[in-house]
Design an enzyme around this catalytic site. Structure first.
Site: not given
Ligand code: OAD
Length: 244
Positions: A90, A92-93, A108, A178, A180
């Site tokens: 997901q 964008v990097d 994404h 990583g 949510s």
């Molecule tokens: P989130 O910010 O919702 O979730 C990030 C997850 O990474 C959480 O479960 C954290 O506990 C976990 N985390 C934090 N530090 C970590 C580490 N060092 N190692 C492993 N896990 C860690 O981000 P995404 O789930 O990626 O979409 O969000 C999904 C989408 O929501 C994104 O692509 C973006 C956003 O809105 C768009 O912009 C369309």
């Protein structure tokens, strides 16, 4: 499920890039704690405040140019030497690709590319664009509309979902790292994985959607969790075969 069990599928999110210095979206220090940024990442945000929209994305593009892949990205890429690996991200990097992964499905979009504002994801107008070069108001795409980053905004459809679903369906091991799983339809991909497939979730926090579905939780950062998982895979404990 494949008789020759060798296909490892990863579903990654912002957490995998935290150790590279990039920020997650939700939780403490998450980008979406800033409500204006959350608004700017929508089609409405773009149309109402195009300059702020471009500033926000140019800032993220610059941060990405300064970031390096971390241990988790590298460990996933190294698995390709012995296994068939698909990464659905997901993010964008471009850190998976820079670590060496060759089969990455960006659902994404990708900050390394630009597209047309009029037909955002029309492949005819998608092109590579240097991260260090800001996108300016007045810069034109191939169809003469304003250039914008090739990312999915709130209000737009996710990309390459059929390929992602197909990969999840054909996984012999499925690993969530990583994310949510708060955003559909990417979050739903976990439902495409066959029940008997070994499933893992690497995240310092509980990811409810996975744990309720029988994923084994590895409560660790992406780097530590991947190192542990690779050891398990190589020891033969997971029952996946190397390709050579
Ligand atoms: P989130 O910010 O919702 O979730 C990030 C997850 O990474 C959480 O479960 C954290 O506990 C976990 N985390 C934090 N530090 C970590 C580490 N060092 N190692 C492993 N896990 C860690 O981000 P995404 O789930 O990626 O979409 O969000 C999904 C989408 O929501 C994104 O692509 C973006 C956003 O809105 C768009 O912009 C369309």
């Amino acid at each position: 499920m494949n008789m020759e069990r060798r296909h490892i599928v990863f579903l990654t999110g912002a957490g995998i890039s935290v150790e590279s210095g990039l920020t997650t979206f939700r939780g403490k220090d998450g980008l979406w704690n800033n409500k204006s940024w959350r608004f700017l990442a929508s089609t409405e945000g773009y149309y109402k405040y195009p300059q702020d929209f471009l500033d926000f994305y140019n800032w993220r593009r610059k941060k990405l140019a300064e970031a390096e892949p971390n241990r988790a990205h590298r460990l996933i890429a190294e698995l390709e030497r012995e296994y068939q690996v698909t990464v659905i991200t997901q993010n964008v990097d471009n850190l998976h690709e820079r670590a060496g992964s060759t089969n990455v499905i960006h659902v994404h979009g990708n900050l390394t590319k630009v597209c047309s504002t009029k037909s955002p994801h029309d492949p005819r107008f998608v092109e590579d664009y240097p991260l260090t070069e800001p996108i300016r108001l007045g810069d034109k795409a191939g169809d003469e509309s304003q250039l914008r980053p090739y990312t999915v905004l709130f209000g737009e459809r996710a990309l390459r979902m059929e390929e992602a679903q197909e990969a999840a369906l054909h996984a012999d091991v499925f690993v969530v790292v990583g994310t949510s799983l708060a955003v559909m339809p990417a979050a739903d991909l976990v439902r495409y994985v066959y029940k008997e497939v070994p499933k893992f979730v690497i995240d310092p926090k509980e990811v409810m959607a996975c744990e309720a579905m029988g994923f084994e939780a590895i409560r660790a950062t992406a780097g530590e969790g991947m190192a542990y998982l690779v050891e398990r895979i190589k020891s033969g404990a997971i029952g996946i075969k190397a390709c050579n």
